[in-house]
Design a protein around this motif. Structure first.
Motif, PDB file in Angstrom:
ATOM      1  N   GLN A   1       0.770  -1.307   0.058  1.00 35.85           N
ATOM      2  CA  GLN A   1      -0.050  -0.119  -0.165  1.00 35.85           C
ATOM      3  C   GLN A   1       0.926   1.270   0.097  1.00 35.85           C
ATOM      4  OE1 GLN A   1      -2.669  -1.092   3.364  1.00 35.85           O
ATOM      5  NE2 GLN A   1      -4.118  -0.352   2.071  1.00 35.85           N
TER       6      GLN A   1
ATOM      7  N   ASP B   1      -1.128   4.471  -1.298  1.00 39.50           N
ATOM      8  CA  ASP B   1      -2.466   4.340  -0.678  1.00 39.50           C
ATOM      9  C   ASP B   1      -2.538   4.416   0.681  1.00 39.50           C
ATOM     10  OD1 ASP B   1      -5.247   3.763  -0.630  1.00 39.50           O
ATOM     11  OD2 ASP B   1      -4.969   1.436  -0.373  1.00 39.50           O
TER      12      ASP B   1
ATOM     13  N   PRO C   1      -2.673   7.428  -4.858  1.00 36.63           N
ATOM     14  CA  PRO C   1      -2.482   6.195  -5.790  1.00 36.63           C
ATOM     15  C   PRO C   1      -2.579   7.105  -7.380  1.00 36.63           C
ATOM     16  CG  PRO C   1      -4.510   5.702  -4.344  1.00 36.63           C
ATOM     17  CD  PRO C   1      -3.905   6.965  -3.932  1.00 36.63           C
ATOM     18  N   ARG C   2      -3.027   8.404  -7.085  1.00 35.76           N
ATOM     19  CA  ARG C   2      -2.963   9.126  -8.305  1.00 35.76           C
ATOM     20  C   ARG C   2      -1.490   9.310  -8.779  1.00 35.76           C
ATOM     21  NH1 ARG C   2      -6.011  11.708 -12.030  1.00 35.76           N
ATOM     22  NH2 ARG C   2      -5.495  13.704 -12.793  1.00 35.76           N
TER      23      ARG C   2
ATOM     24  N   THR D   1       0.150   6.072 -10.101  1.00 36.84           N
ATOM     25  CA  THR D   1      -0.240   5.927 -11.274  1.00 36.84           C
ATOM     26  C   THR D   1       0.454   6.807 -12.517  1.00 36.84           C
ATOM     27  OG1 THR D   1      -2.553   5.299 -10.461  1.00 36.84           O
ATOM     28  CG2 THR D   1      -2.291   5.553 -12.999  1.00 36.84           C
TER      29      THR D   1
ATOM     30  N   TYR E   1      -1.043  -1.185  -9.622  1.00 36.25           N
ATOM     31  CA  TYR E   1      -1.170  -2.024  -8.596  1.00 36.25           C
ATOM     32  C   TYR E   1      -2.445  -2.817  -8.857  1.00 36.25           C
ATOM     33  CZ  TYR E   1      -2.976  -2.518  -3.453  1.00 36.25           C
ATOM     34  OH  TYR E   1      -3.420  -2.919  -2.388  1.00 36.25           O
TER      35      TYR E   1
ATOM     36  N   GLU F   1     -11.576  -3.971  -4.996  1.00 38.02           N
ATOM     37  CA  GLU F   1     -10.695  -2.675  -5.279  1.00 38.02           C
ATOM     38  C   GLU F   1      -9.962  -2.707  -6.692  1.00 38.02           C
ATOM     39  OE1 GLU F   1      -7.792  -3.105  -1.854  1.00 38.02           O
ATOM     40  OE2 GLU F   1      -9.090  -1.666  -0.925  1.00 38.02           O
ATOM     41  N   GLY F   2     -10.182  -3.923  -7.239  1.00 37.24           N
ATOM     42  CA  GLY F   2      -9.544  -3.613  -8.708  1.00 37.24           C
ATOM     43  C   GLY F   2     -10.625  -3.571  -9.707  1.00 37.24           C
TER      44      GLY F   2
ATOM     45  N   ALA G   1      -6.793   3.284 -16.114  1.00 41.38           N
ATOM     46  CA  ALA G   1      -5.602   4.205 -15.570  1.00 41.38           C
ATOM     47  C   ALA G   1      -5.316   5.197 -16.747  1.00 41.38           C
ATOM     48  CB  ALA G   1      -4.489   3.307 -15.321  1.00 41.38           C
TER      49      ALA G   1
ATOM     50  N   ALA H   1      -7.839   7.878 -16.416  1.00 44.85           N
ATOM     51  CA  ALA H   1      -7.735   8.346 -15.254  1.00 44.85           C
ATOM     52  C   ALA H   1      -6.742   9.604 -15.075  1.00 44.85           C
ATOM     53  CB  ALA H   1      -7.636   7.549 -13.816  1.00 44.85           C
ATOM     54  N   ILE H   2      -5.709   9.542 -15.778  1.00 41.81           N
ATOM     55  CA  ILE H   2      -4.390  10.295 -16.050  1.00 41.81           C
ATOM     56  C   ILE H   2      -4.646  11.385 -17.156  1.00 41.81           C
ATOM     57  CG2 ILE H   2      -1.877  10.329 -16.614  1.00 41.81           C
ATOM     58  CD1 ILE H   2      -2.983   9.342 -13.530  1.00 41.81           C
TER      59      ILE H   2
END
Lengths: 327, 505
Positions: B298, B303, B323-324, B327, B333, B341-342, B356, B359-360
């Motif tokens: 983590q 995290d 986490p961002r 990434t 992860y 969580e995945g 991902a 997200a970025i």
């Protein structure tokens, strides 16, 4: 895990069924309206129907953003009321100030949306509570500001946004300004969800915020933006409502629940993860067609609420039941 | 042996889809005996105890309590028959008082009203018996874990439990509290209670148990008196397994330069972490449940960030607070709880693989263009050999192995340099496991690094180039490829070097 291997049979179908559900319901209901009142098939009356449905459709589009991320926005009706009352007070009969005031109304709305979003994203207050609080506060504020009763009047140029009908337009004959606003808003809402990465982020946040976060999604920002969009839709709807019916202290009453019901009827899933702009649009048109139909049938206005409640429960129940059968 | 066993389970079988969890297991416990069960994760310990507790029904086999055959269809029946199970996760309600918790569901009533005074008095008596110095009126949330554990035992005694199952009772306790608990176990044994004791902590097991049973892959390996079972024998019986061809061949070339490094890392769960991963390397992390191995994962993905120390990626210090950030920096992860969580289970395979990247990406990036295009991601999914009728189908309908491969595709698409896997093959069938190991090796061979945290020892031995073993929040040691499971186990159990030095009561 036990059901996993054999389940490769249903690619993509749920979303398409959801879209069709809203559209089908709308077509059926509108056909029923036309059966009772054949002149609803004329372009002019259809345009008028769209004009009157515009605020609800716009609200549903905004509400959809929040529903996709797994929340509710109960404050939108109050924001619409605030918009109507604030407009009459701020404009105060001077048409010159209309556009500046409209700008100010959007600023107010965005502020409410930001507060909702920040409270939900950072204080982790469940959205149903956070926006219920916002609804009470905004309503109270609007009433206090207006002194508890509608005061003043809205100038012509403000009311035109909801009332003006352009005549002799090719193909459709008449075209209400509200319908142009409606189309514009739906287009922007569609673009937000399909033309940018935002829509997919919102769906994932609504589906599993933890997985979204661990993959790097800006979960808080996604949530906050949804509430801002919702508030902007409420301001837009409030402006149209002011045009339709003038100043009233209960201009936006109950609209938040209608918007939620609309999204659900259209196939958006409460608590997030599924739905499209078309769920909101056709859900809202279906709900409005239903109201129109009940009106034509001569049912008392009050029954509208009961029926709306029953539909909401039935629609959510059906979704949950479907989900349980698949699990 | 003429004593009638308090508990006799014979020929217990239980199968789950694809797994034979228990295969003709015999187990018995005499009155006033502490009988320990040892075994790796997945050996069948908890399935056996769930059958005893009435949560599962066995496919075959018989349970006798003091000679009388019983058939439980509900946990409540087991409780009423005198079986109490104390789980690792306690079941107390934090916002209720100790007395309310002890009498939960079995309140004493007088003329239809709760008799609070009577309950308080009984509770005080029970608490005194377990040696817990606490007022029955205290809220459970204000108690330490150790005391909560005692309250849980007091609750079991209320029902006059004759058989007490303790599942990893000391996992969350420090040494002093562990000793108190073990003393209580001895007292209860003296009162004739039969105790089934499940623990990974070898010194504890050998100190407290009268007999030991080792389970492995759903079978009973042996049952021996503690005097005839040295720690080495127990560990060997727990791990002995032959699955050599199951794992990919080790890399032909030595690992490259350091990719990811942690210096002096520490947070609430671990201390003194110095850790590195080289390009092309798969680093395993082993340890018991509470050893800090999950916390390490983590921390690496932001995290549960380090509170002190530095993380370096390719020699550059890295801010790793969310986490961002991980990434964006290229650390991916794969959480142990895949569904929780995945994955976004109701979204498509494609959407999950794009998670991902989307997200970025900038907010106004057009989806379905460039790297976000369906064709581009489909290529990655095919490269990972994700099997689905259509990548547009909901990922929840895929098998665990394919879901895991889709998550790997997510990080491939994001061009991550380091992947942190937690329990990569938990709940995945054998064939998919082999495919995932193959995938991990391939990912590492592309010049990237992998950290794999797992409680599956053979898996770590088979896949990792090097295994870091954690014990009580620190790194207890590192073992190279080709090490024996015993070496890892000894480090993880804290029994390496001088056994029983650390924890002898």
């Amino acid at each position: 895990m036990t059901t996993a291997p054999q389940a490769s049979a249903l690619p993509r179908r749920p979303a398409r069924i959801a879209l069709n559900a809203g559209l089908v319901i709308f077509v059926v209901l509108y056909a029923a309206i036309a059966f009772i009142q054949p002149n609803y098939l004329e372009p002019g009356l259809f345009m008028n129907f769209l004009r009157r449905a515009a605020p609800l459709v716009i609200l549903a589009c905004g509400q959809l953003y929040v529903i996709l991320t797994g929340g509710f926005d109960l404050s939108m009706g109050a924001v619409a009321t605030l918009v109507v009352l604030a407009a009459s007070i701020l404009i105060n009969g001077d048409p010159e100030t209309t556009w500046a005031v409209i700008g100010a109304l959007y600023v107010m709305g965005i502020a409410v949306g930001l507060v909702n979003g920040l409270v939900v994203a950072f204080l982790k207050v469940p959205s149903i509570i956070a926006t219920l609080g916002a609804m009470l506060s905004v309503n109270g504020l609007a009433l206090a500001w207006s002194g508890g009763a509608a005061r003043g009047d809205l100038p012509e140029n403000f009311r035109n946004l909801g009332r003006l009908v352009l005549r002799d337009v090719p193909f459709v004959g008449t075209l209400p300004l509200a319908v142009i606003v409606l189309l514009g808003f739906v287009a922007i809402a569609w673009w937000g969800l399909n033309g940018t990465v935002y829509g997919k982020r919102a769906l994932v946040v609504g589906d599993n915020p933890r997985a979204a976060e661990l993959a790097g999604t800006p979960v808080a920002a996604t949530r906050i933006l949804a509430f801002v969009v919702s508030a902007v839709s409420a301001v837009t709807a409030g402006i149209l409502l002011g045009g339709f019916s003038g100043v009233s202290v209960n201009a936006g009453e109950g609209l938040e629940l209608q918007a939620i019901a609309a999204c659900v009827i259209g196939g958006a899933q409460l608590l997030g993860g599924r739905g499209s702009v078309w769920s909101a649009v056709f859900g809202a048109l279906s709900l409005f067609a239903l109201f129109t139909l009940l009106n034509l049938l001569g049912l008392p206005q009050a029954l509208r609420d009961s029926i709306q409640g029953a539909i909401l429960i039935a629609a959510v129940g059906a979704t949950v039941w479907r989900g349980r059968r698949r699990a | 042996m003429t004593v009638e066993p308090a508990l006799a389970m014979t020929g217990i079988r239980k199968a789950f889809p694809g797994v034979r969890a228990l295969d003709a297991v015999d187990f018995e416990c005499l009155p006033g005996e502490v009988h320990a069960i040892c075994g790796e994760n997945g050996a069948g310990k908890s399935t056996l105890m769930k059958i005893l507790g009435g949560s599962y029904r066995p496919d075959a086999g018989e349970i006798r309590l003091a000679g009388r055959a019983v058939h439980f269809t509900h946990p409540r029946q087991a409780a009423e028959a005198g079986i109490a199970i104390i789980h690792q996760e306690l079941s107390l309600l934090p916002h209720r008082t100790v007395a309310e918790n002890i009498f939960m569901g079995r309140e004493i009533a007088k003329r239809g009203m709760l008799d609070k005074a009577a309950m308080r008095d009984r509770a005080a008596g029970l608490l005194a018996r377990v040696g817990a110095d606490v007022d029955p009126q205290t809220l459970v949330s204000s108690l330490s874990i150790a005391v909560q554990q005692l309250v849980e035992i007091a609750k079991a005694l209320l029902l006059d439990a004759r058989i007490l199952v303790m599942d990893e009772p000391t996992a969350a306790l420090d040494e002093r509290d562990s000793r108190t608990l073990l003393n209580l176990v001895r007292i209860l044994r003296g009162e004739g209670v039969s105790i089934v004791y499940i623990s990974h902590r070898m010194p504890e097991v050998t100190a407290i148990a009268d007999r030991i049973t080792v389970l492995k892959d759903g079978r009973r390996i042996w049952t021996r008196r503690t005097g005839e079972a040295p720690v080495g024998e127990i560990v060997r019986a727990m791990v002995g397994r032959d699955l050599k061809d199951f794992y990919p061949a080790p890399p032909s070339s030595a690992p490259g330069p350091v990719l990811l490094a942690v210096e002096e890392g520490a947070n609430a769960y671990m201390r003194d972490i110095a850790f590195e991963v080289r390009t092309g390397e798969i680093v395993g992390v082993a340890g018991l449940e509470d050893s800090g191995k999950a916390a390490l994962a983590q921390a690496l993905v932001g995290d549960a960030p380090l509170t002190s120390g530095t993380v370096f990626l390719r020699g550059q210090p890295l801010a790793l607070r969310t986490p961002r950030q991980a990434t964006a920096a290229g650390i991916g992860y794969l959480p142990g709880d895949r569904k929780g969580e995945g994955l976004a289970l109701r979204q498509s395979v494609r959407d999950n693989a794009l998670l991902a990247l989307r997200a970025i990406a900038g907010l106004f990036t057009r989806p379905e263009h460039g790297r976000l295009a369906p064709d581009a991601i489909d290529e990655k999914l095919r490269a990972m050999d994700v099997r689905a009728a259509d990548f547009g189908q909901e990922i929840g309908t895929l098998s665990g192995g394919n879901q895991q491969k889709a998550i790997i595709a997510r990080w491939l698409a994001q061009e991550s340099d380091v992947l942190v896997f937690v329990e990569p093959t938990r709940g995945i069938d054998i064939a998919a496991k082999a495919a995932i190991y193959e995938t991990m090796r391939r990912f590492a061979d592309l010049g990237r690094g992998i950290v794999v945290v797992s409680s599956d020892m053979p898996e770590l031995i088979g896949i990792a180039d090097r295994i870091v073993v954690m014990h009580r929040g620190r790194m207890a040691g590192t073992v190279p490829r080709g090490a024996q499971e015993e070496d890892v186990m000894h480090l993880a159990l804290g029994t390496s070097g001088a056994p029983e030095k650390e924890e002898s009561p």
